[in-house]
Motif scaffolding. Sequence first.
Motif, PDB file in Angstrom:
ATOM      1  N   GLN A  61      13.210  -3.834  16.092  1.00  0.00           N
ATOM      2  CA  GLN A  61      12.569  -4.319  14.867  1.00  0.00           C
ATOM      3  C   GLN A  61      12.094  -5.758  15.040  1.00  0.00           C
ATOM      4  OE1 GLN A  61      14.856  -4.940  11.123  1.00  0.00           O
ATOM      5  NE2 GLN A  61      13.537  -3.323  10.322  1.00  0.00           N
ATOM      6  N   ILE A  62      10.818  -5.995  14.836  1.00  0.00           N
ATOM      7  CA  ILE A  62      10.208  -7.320  15.014  1.00  0.00           C
ATOM      8  C   ILE A  62       9.968  -7.929  13.641  1.00  0.00           C
ATOM      9  CG2 ILE A  62       8.152  -8.549  15.816  1.00  0.00           C
ATOM     10  CD1 ILE A  62       7.775  -6.390  17.886  1.00  0.00           C
ATOM     11  N   ASN A  63      10.204  -9.221  13.555  1.00  0.00           N
ATOM     12  CA  ASN A  63       9.952  -9.921  12.291  1.00  0.00           C
ATOM     13  C   ASN A  63       8.525 -10.465  12.277  1.00  0.00           C
ATOM     14  OD1 ASN A  63       9.989 -11.576  10.007  1.00  0.00           O
ATOM     15  ND2 ASN A  63      12.149 -12.016  10.259  1.00  0.00           N
ATOM     16  N   SER A 352       0.450  -6.322   9.815  1.00  0.00           N
ATOM     17  CA  SER A 352       1.726  -5.801   9.327  1.00  0.00           C
ATOM     18  C   SER A 352       1.534  -4.357   8.894  1.00  0.00           C
ATOM     19  CB  SER A 352       2.234  -6.623   8.150  1.00  0.00           C
ATOM     20  OG  SER A 352       1.437  -6.373   7.007  1.00  0.00           O
ATOM     21  N   ARG A 383       5.467   1.285   5.391  1.00  0.00           N
ATOM     22  CA  ARG A 383       5.013  -0.108   5.213  1.00  0.00           C
ATOM     23  C   ARG A 383       6.074  -1.108   5.675  1.00  0.00           C
ATOM     24  NH1 ARG A 383       6.843  -3.301   1.410  1.00  0.00           N
ATOM     25  NH2 ARG A 383       8.307  -2.439  -0.065  1.00  0.00           N
ATOM     26  N   LEU A 384       7.302  -0.639   5.878  1.00  0.00           N
ATOM     27  CA  LEU A 384       8.355  -1.543   6.345  1.00  0.00           C
ATOM     28  C   LEU A 384       8.479  -1.512   7.869  1.00  0.00           C
ATOM     29  CD1 LEU A 384      11.102  -0.812   3.663  1.00  0.00           C
ATOM     30  CD2 LEU A 384       9.611  -2.789   3.798  1.00  0.00           C
ATOM     31  N   GLY A 385       7.625  -0.761   8.526  1.00  0.00           N
ATOM     32  CA  GLY A 385       7.750  -0.606   9.974  1.00  0.00           C
ATOM     33  C   GLY A 385       7.263  -1.812  10.753  1.00  0.00           C
ATOM     34  N   ASN A 386       7.373  -1.748  12.066  1.00  0.00           N
ATOM     35  CA  ASN A 386       6.936  -2.827  12.955  1.00  0.00           C
ATOM     36  C   ASN A 386       5.440  -3.075  12.840  1.00  0.00           C
ATOM     37  OD1 ASN A 386       9.089  -4.030  14.210  1.00  0.00           O
ATOM     38  ND2 ASN A 386       9.047  -2.729  16.034  1.00  0.00           N
ATOM     39  N   PRO A 387       5.023  -4.293  13.166  1.00  0.00           N
ATOM     40  CA  PRO A 387       3.577  -4.567  13.102  1.00  0.00           C
ATOM     41  C   PRO A 387       2.816  -3.714  14.118  1.00  0.00           C
ATOM     42  CG  PRO A 387       4.834  -6.601  13.360  1.00  0.00           C
ATOM     43  CD  PRO A 387       5.782  -5.490  13.553  1.00  0.00           C
TER      44      PRO A 387
ATOM     45  N   LEU B 589      10.973  -9.698   6.933  1.00  0.00           N
ATOM     46  CA  LEU B 589      10.064  -9.101   7.887  1.00  0.00           C
ATOM     47  C   LEU B 589       8.690  -9.508   7.402  1.00  0.00           C
ATOM     48  CD1 LEU B 589      11.449  -5.499   8.592  1.00  0.00           C
ATOM     49  CD2 LEU B 589      11.628  -7.538  10.021  1.00  0.00           C
ATOM     50  N   ARG B 592       6.313  -7.873   4.869  1.00  0.00           N
ATOM     51  CA  ARG B 592       6.980  -6.706   4.307  1.00  0.00           C
ATOM     52  C   ARG B 592       7.949  -7.088   3.217  1.00  0.00           C
ATOM     53  NH1 ARG B 592       8.240  -5.043  10.271  1.00  0.00           N
ATOM     54  NH2 ARG B 592       7.379  -7.117  10.500  1.00  0.00           N
TER      55      ARG B 592
END
Lengths: 398, 939
Positions: A61-63, A352, A383-387, B589, B592
Amino acid sequence: MIKRSCLFTFFVVVLAQIAIAQQNPPEKKVLIDIENLNGGTVSEIFAENEYIPLEDTKESQINRIEKVESTKDRYIIHDDKKPGRIFIFDKQGKFIKKITEIPGKKMLDEGFREMWVDHERKEIIAEAFWYKDGNYNVFFDLDGKYLRMEKQTGNIYFGNKINAGVDNYMYDVKDTAKVKHRVTFYDGDKPLSKYVEADTNIRASGMDHNLMSWSGIDVNNNSVLFVESKDYNIRNVGVNGVKEVYKVLFPLKNSLPLDFWTNSTYVGKRFPIVNGNPDLVFGLQNLYKINNWLFFSAMHWNGGWNRVMYNLSTATALEMRNIQGDATNGYLPVTGLGLVGTDKENVYAVLSSAVVFQAKEEIAGKNPVYSTLMQEYFKTSSRLGNPVLIRLKLKSDF
Amino acid sequence: MLLILVVCLACLNLYAQQKDPNAIGEIKGVVRDSLHNFSLNAATIAIYNKADSSLVVYQLANRLGEFSAKNIPIGKPLFADFTYLGYKGERRNFTLKAANKVLDFKNVNLSNKDIVLKEVQIKPPPVRMNKDTLEFFADAYTLEKSATVEDLIRKLSGLTVWGDGSITYNGKAINNLTVNGKPFFGGDLKVATQNLPKNIVEKIQVFNKASENNPLDSTLQMNVKLKKGMNKGLFGKVGLGYGTDKRYGADASLNYFNDKMQIALIGAANNTNKTANSVSQLQQNASFKGEGTSVAYNPDFRQQGINRQYASGAQFQYDFLKVRKVIEDADLLTGDYFISKIFNEVQRASTTDRVVPQSADTRKLDNSSNNTVSNRQNLSFNYTLNNSKNSLSVRPRINRNSSESNSSSISSVTTQDGLPQSNASARNLGANTYQFYGVTGGYNLKSPMGSSTSLLKPTFNLSFDISTDESKNDRTNMTDFNSLTDPAQNRSYNRKYQTSVRNSKEMFELQSMPLQQLVFGRYDRSGINMTLRNRLDLNQYKADDRVSDFDVPTNRYQTNNYLTNRTNYNLLNDTYGLNLSRYYELSALEGRYQKTMSVNVALHGQFLKQDNRADQKVQNIGRKYNAFIPSANISYSNQQNGSHSNQYTLEYKTRIEIPEISQMAPLVDSTNVFSFPLGNLNLKESYHHEVVMSFGHNPNKASKGLNYGFNLSYTAINNMITDSIFYDQQGRRTNYFVNANGYQSLGVSGRSTKSFKLADHQLQFRLTASYSYSQRPNYIDGFKNMVQSHSGKVDLNAGYTFKDKLFLDFSQGISNSSSKNVGSANLNSFGNLRLSTSSSLSVPVFNGLTVNTNITYENFKPTNSKAINFSIWNATLIQRFTEEKNIELRLSALDLLRQNKSISVFNDGSTLSTTNVSTLTQYFMISVAYFPRKFGAKK
């Protein structure tokens, strides 16, 4: 005898020319009217586009993607949100490894602060900092295996031990008696050459703020793009000297007065002037040069910074925010929040997942065609996934 | 209620239009900057009727500049305006044909404003996003000539005007409204929204303003920007009404404003219980738009007695600011003057039952009549300076009040079987004057702009509050007490009281600059913000009580040496300590979600010094108190981009309350024949703990989900100062104060709002519910008693608006309260259930004539008593004349069913009192009013 003396003269003349050239590097005017920048569709501007969703698992998981480096078969990603970490993905976005620590040494909360890739030695270099020890470069192989640590000399790493130290802050210019240079090249820890004399007039005029100079890289030439804080000139500085200067010119209403940073009458007023005049460009950032393309952000407070893409051959000035999707990319947004990386042919941007999913919903009626990777991504992610990483190949004949 | 619903349906039928699918079409296209080769994301497309320029529909283009507007009428001449910030607009005239219902404009090219082309006059867009500010342009919306800003706001997407005049955006309340960046006539948003005409407004702006103290908190603000040349105007009202039962009402107001100054003069007189306590309240009652279902313009039928008021006042505002760089900048002086005279007549009849198992039950009946004339004058100023460097506020104020009262009462006590025990009669004459002079304010020195600051950045901060007040009270009390069981207890008193009090207060509070770098060093990375705070309160209270009793033999008043007393009371209260705060970014995030938290801890101590010197030596008391009074709060925020946000807060507070001199050593006034206080020098201070939790959920768009919130509070008091009461057979009580443990209270409340807008219809719902529980210890006749009280309340409000003409409002409230005594013997419970149902309707009948009606039904059921119910039904016919609708004729019928009552029930743990109070009842009135209105410069 005559032949020898002619040859000698010839060499002297050539060397003299080189010396003169180094003292007076060629200048190119870059005219930027920030209210009249062009746009276009992604296929009009770029030769290719590819959307690479990055695999989203708990481990991967990337921020926030601060930087991307591309190798033959890897994407190396620096996530700079505390704690800074490095992710390794393959070219299809499949997660390989995450680097979060240095064996045997505890890192500070901020983690890795910066990242480069030495393409020749096939090494990942990450910058780490400790209060007592200072900055260190930590070396890993392309699979993420730890190799070694070395004290950092320069703050930009090119490869093969060549690195450059760039003094970004004018506060570093403390001693007016000694000549100080803003850009110094090193081979490992051995200084090689130094350029761009610091303009101490700025300091002498009375500094009311800690001026920052921005810098970037010329990808093809391993040189530094350096902007002196007092003007808009971008100096392309290599190991052998200043190669070129790009004189960026804005319309009068967007330009700071020429003596803004050197005239002491502006002391105490600089920040209110810039803050109160949102059209004034107060600096250039996010600098890249790839082939004959120059990229930079023009910083001002009116409606977000302009992200300029300038062709040095044709003098075409584009606003990257006005590059829009078409059928070739499924009408998705193109440049997101700006560039996060380059290689010798491509630039990289990131979106994103929240933006991608919203965009997909908005243009569902156009029945866009997505790549297999993206189709799979839309089925399994949210929509909460990695970029999503975007590779954009530059046109050589624009 | 049924009649209202029938009227409503009939009107709907009158106005409703069915949308025939054969009569509508669509337009589509792409909005582009063709010169620079890109499409214009979120360009505005607005379609209007060519005949009257009324707005048909509008939308924003998508990311690719594409638009597709549906429900476009076929066969009607229309025009479409295309606009984008920084570009010249474009207009296309068109009429959709039945044969081709979809018109494709293909590319609509807009030009940059710098490019010189032939100008095309187009209407501004209905809405646009200008950086962080949402802007609605008034000219895009066609309303009738007399429409006000409130009528415009009803049309705007996302904005809801509620029945009480409050405004929300996507469910979140708009807390502050300015006009051209400045408060408007006192800052009450209804003065602006209900008086300013829509056609002088350029745009309505809505934006978030971050809280300076809490980075997680922000409030919604609204600014009404007036058109150029319209920042000058005059509006007001002159009205007169007369009715049955000699009821009358009159009001007059004149308000003038320009770019720098605002002046208001206002006055009102009535004998219909419309009492105002400030100029702002007078303004509310004199607004131009007195329509809709708002019941603010009706007399207050719940006020006790009949009140006749003559009031007037003035407001003043001057703006010294030359250039406003940001909306927070201010250099403003305001002034407010209010004067009022109120005549109050009230009759009360109460029944008090004492039902405590430890003693004999008695019933006390009281009948009283009271007439009071009170005068009031308030003058206040407020100077506010706010810029990037500092902020200053200074608020001086003066109050002068006086009153005269005349009351008489008759009381009797019987056993529960009706056997008489005692009776008493009393008469009180009083005159009182009061003067107050005070100034409050504060100064804040901010961090220099551009320097690095932490997120929580309180800097040097000083607050002060200095005041002095003087009062004089002259009162004569004539009482006769007769005991029917023991005549030796009979008493008669004719006692005069002359009291002078002078009370001075000074408060200074200082908060230091952030100190963390001093403690942790220059390179402090702890993230903790540390400040020192000190608050000093000084209070000097001087009273001179002269009491004399009428001596029959000498026919003169003789000094009562026991009650005549001079008191000099000084209190020093110093709260000091350390404040620590830190802001955490927990997880995020990018793009997000974002989860953040802020923690604030106050480690405070409190020192009090109490010193009382009096002629009555028993009141010479000096005490010191020390306490540690920490507090803390944690706020947590979860922002989910594009979806919703949740906010949680947990707060813990402590404080102490010190016993008063009157609780430690009271002087017993024998004229109070039913109650005798005794002192307790051993009283300690009480220590209060309070915990409050709150939660709020806000969807990003009102259309996506419900807006709701909860609150939970818990209080526990150690050493609570409470009563210990002893009753005798005559029904008299001896009361002294003691410390007792065991006080606890719990409160829970929730609220939810939702509104829907669909074409011409608007529905709004508001639900609030609350429950509270408390247990309060006391002693009755030597036995420890715990009074447990419960109360619950649920209120549902639903509103419906059709085409901004028909308004229907419905409210249902249920409240239940009960209390019981938990002592060593039997349990006794008291309770009451109250149901309140109300409904309002406002409907235009034909040109200028509006019918307003509202009805409230109350059902009240106390324990062991019969249910009381009544309905108050009011109806009004309002006819407005002229195109500007500024002449009004009003026929009002109030309390048509003549059922209004005022009843209250009180339970103190040992007694239950039910009181009936006289109140305003049915009357009819005819009124006329003229609203002078002129806006803008003379042409």
